[in-house]
Design a protein around this motif. Structure first.
Motif, PDB file in Angstrom:
ATOM      1  N   ASP A  94     -18.064  28.804 -23.028  1.00  0.00           N
ATOM      2  CA  ASP A  94     -18.925  29.201 -24.144  1.00  0.00           C
ATOM      3  C   ASP A  94     -18.160  29.083 -25.462  1.00  0.00           C
ATOM      4  N   LYS A 139     -25.323  37.725 -28.029  1.00  0.00           N
ATOM      5  CA  LYS A 139     -24.929  37.360 -26.664  1.00  0.00           C
ATOM      6  C   LYS A 139     -25.136  38.444 -25.631  1.00  0.00           C
ATOM      7  N   SER A 140     -25.629  39.610 -26.056  1.00  0.00           N
ATOM      8  CA  SER A 140     -25.797  40.683 -25.080  1.00  0.00           C
ATOM      9  C   SER A 140     -27.005  41.528 -25.437  1.00  0.00           C
ATOM     10  N   HIS A 165     -20.755  45.925 -19.072  1.00  0.00           N
ATOM     11  CA  HIS A 165     -19.942  44.739 -18.789  1.00  0.00           C
ATOM     12  C   HIS A 165     -20.334  44.223 -17.407  1.00  0.00           C
ATOM     13  N   PHE A 190     -19.111  37.977 -14.278  1.00  0.00           N
ATOM     14  CA  PHE A 190     -19.675  36.671 -14.626  1.00  0.00           C
ATOM     15  C   PHE A 190     -18.771  35.523 -14.147  1.00  0.00           C
ATOM     16  N   PRO A 192     -21.163  32.239 -12.734  1.00  0.00           N
ATOM     17  CA  PRO A 192     -22.332  32.367 -13.619  1.00  0.00           C
ATOM     18  C   PRO A 192     -23.621  31.777 -13.047  1.00  0.00           C
ATOM     19  N   MET A 217     -25.621  28.792 -23.155  1.00  0.00           N
ATOM     20  CA  MET A 217     -25.072  30.082 -23.522  1.00  0.00           C
ATOM     21  C   MET A 217     -25.674  30.480 -24.866  1.00  0.00           C
ATOM     22  N   PRO A 218     -26.037  31.720 -25.034  1.00  0.00           N
ATOM     23  CA  PRO A 218     -25.857  32.838 -24.132  1.00  0.00           C
ATOM     24  C   PRO A 218     -26.946  32.996 -23.069  1.00  0.00           C
ATOM     25  N   LYS A 266     -25.675  34.155 -19.754  1.00  0.00           N
ATOM     26  CA  LYS A 266     -25.112  35.516 -19.826  1.00  0.00           C
ATOM     27  C   LYS A 266     -26.231  36.565 -19.834  1.00  0.00           C
ATOM     28  N   ARG A 297     -27.915  36.999 -16.518  1.00  0.00           N
ATOM     29  CA  ARG A 297     -27.118  37.861 -15.626  1.00  0.00           C
ATOM     30  C   ARG A 297     -27.325  39.333 -15.993  1.00  0.00           C
ATOM     31  N   GLU A 298     -27.310  39.638 -17.303  1.00  0.00           N
ATOM     32  CA  GLU A 298     -27.520  41.038 -17.700  1.00  0.00           C
ATOM     33  C   GLU A 298     -28.907  41.530 -17.278  1.00  0.00           C
ATOM     34  N   SER A 335     -26.186  38.397  -8.842  1.00  0.00           N
ATOM     35  CA  SER A 335     -27.016  38.404 -10.066  1.00  0.00           C
ATOM     36  C   SER A 335     -28.046  39.528 -10.052  1.00  0.00           C
TER      37      SER A 335
END
Ligand SMILES: CSC[C@H]1O[C@H](OP(=O)(O)O)[C@H](O)[C@@H]1O
Ligand SMILES: Nc1ncnc2[nH]cnc12
Length: 291
Positions: A109, A116-117, A126, A129, A132, A188-189, A192, A195-196, A258
């Motif tokens: 990335d 990004k979050s 957190h 990852f 991914p 990206m993101p 990410k 995944r969150e 995931s």
């Protein structure tokens, strides 16, 4: 286990998914702002599918301007469990010519101007990852690509640059020296955030050009990307149709974790959490915040 619902994010040149039954555009509101577009919801072989054009119909949003948080949030709200990203990319390897479909397994990335979050002050998290990409979904994409007769390569590292300008020659050579295989501006993101949001995620990176490092090929330009994507679009759509036909009814547990990513990820103690942020996290993290 939840019902398996496939989400498809269409990249450059892919603004719809033909062949869906009962297809309709559906606007879904998100506390994270405006998604790229309404989602196209329909069924294919009895299975529910939710499509979202990453740049919006008409290609309105640049890679930097895409609201990745809103996009992932609306897919989650739509009931999606598994996300397939279809992306145009440049090749950083001689043996990955235009027309190759790379089911990547890693990312680097290099983006710097994006949210990004979903988490932050008032609810810190957190997620792991290291892996991914969801390997089971990648297996299925590889199999679908092979049965569709497209040249598929399994595994590869996708370098995500900010853009919107393409790379300089020095950058392109640097990324090659790092062992990267393909380059693009969008995964990206997105990965990410998927995944969150505890969504399985996998990408088909469709090579459209040799970026600017290859002596025997001219530098990448939008016209050549669009020309190759136009040739590839029907193949990508066939690949997705084969993937859907083969998906199980129930979402399969993800070997990369995931779908349980938030089990131990949230650091902020319950009494210290910001209620406004927690409210925004309702769809993404409700599974763990509600308990
Ligand atoms: C039109 S070339 C550059 C553009 O295409 C790719 O987007 P996507 O991943 O949505 O297909 C690349 O990442 C750039 O955003
Ligand atoms: N060479 C390239 N660099 C970045 N994004 C791309 N998308 C398609 N080709 C690309």
């Amino acid at each position: 286990m939840a019902k398996c619902v496939l989400g498809v994010i269409g990249g450059s040149g892919i603004y719809d998914l033909p062949g869906l039954e009962d297809a309709r555009w559906e606007r879904i509101e998100s506390p994270w702002g405006t998604p790229s577009d309404a989602v196209r919801r329909g069924r294919f072989k009895g299975r529910e599918v939710v499509f979202l054009p990453r740049h919006g119909r008409g290609h309105v949003f640049s890679p930097t301007d895409i609201n990745y948080r809103a996009n992932i949030d609306v897919l989650k709200r739509a009931g999606v469990t598994d996300v397939v990203s279809l992306s145009a990319c440049g090749s950083l390897r001689e043996d990955l010519p235009p027309g190759t479909f790379v089911v990547v397994d890693q990312f680097i990335d290099r983006t710097f101007a994006r949210e990004k979050s979903f988490f932050g002050a008032g609810c810190v998290a957190h997620v792991a990852f290291g892996q991914p990409v969801s390997p089971r979904l990648a297996d299925r994409l590889e199999a679908a690509g092979r049965s569709a007769g497209v040249p598929v390569v399994r595994g590869g590292t996708y370098l995500v640059m900010e853009g919107p300008q393409f790379s300089t020659l020095a950058e392109s050579r640097l990324y090659r020296s790092w062992g990267c295989d393909v380059i693009g501006m969008t995964n990206m993101p997105e990965a990410k955030l998927a995944r969150e949001a505890e969504l399985c995620y996998a990408t088909v990176a469709m090579v459209t050009d040799y970026d600017c490092w290859h002596d025997a090929h001219g530098d990448v330009d939008v016209q050549s990307v669009i020309r190759v994507m136009t040739e590839n679009r029907a193949k990508a759509q066939d690949l997705v149709a084969r993937l859907i036909a083969d998906l199980p009814d129930e979402h399969e547990p993800c070997p990369a974790g995931s779908d349980r990513a938030l089990d131990f990820a949230i650091m902020t103690a319950p009494d210290y959490r910001d209620p406004a942020l927690v409210a925004n996290l309702g769809a993404v993290a409700g599974r763990v915040l509600a308990r």
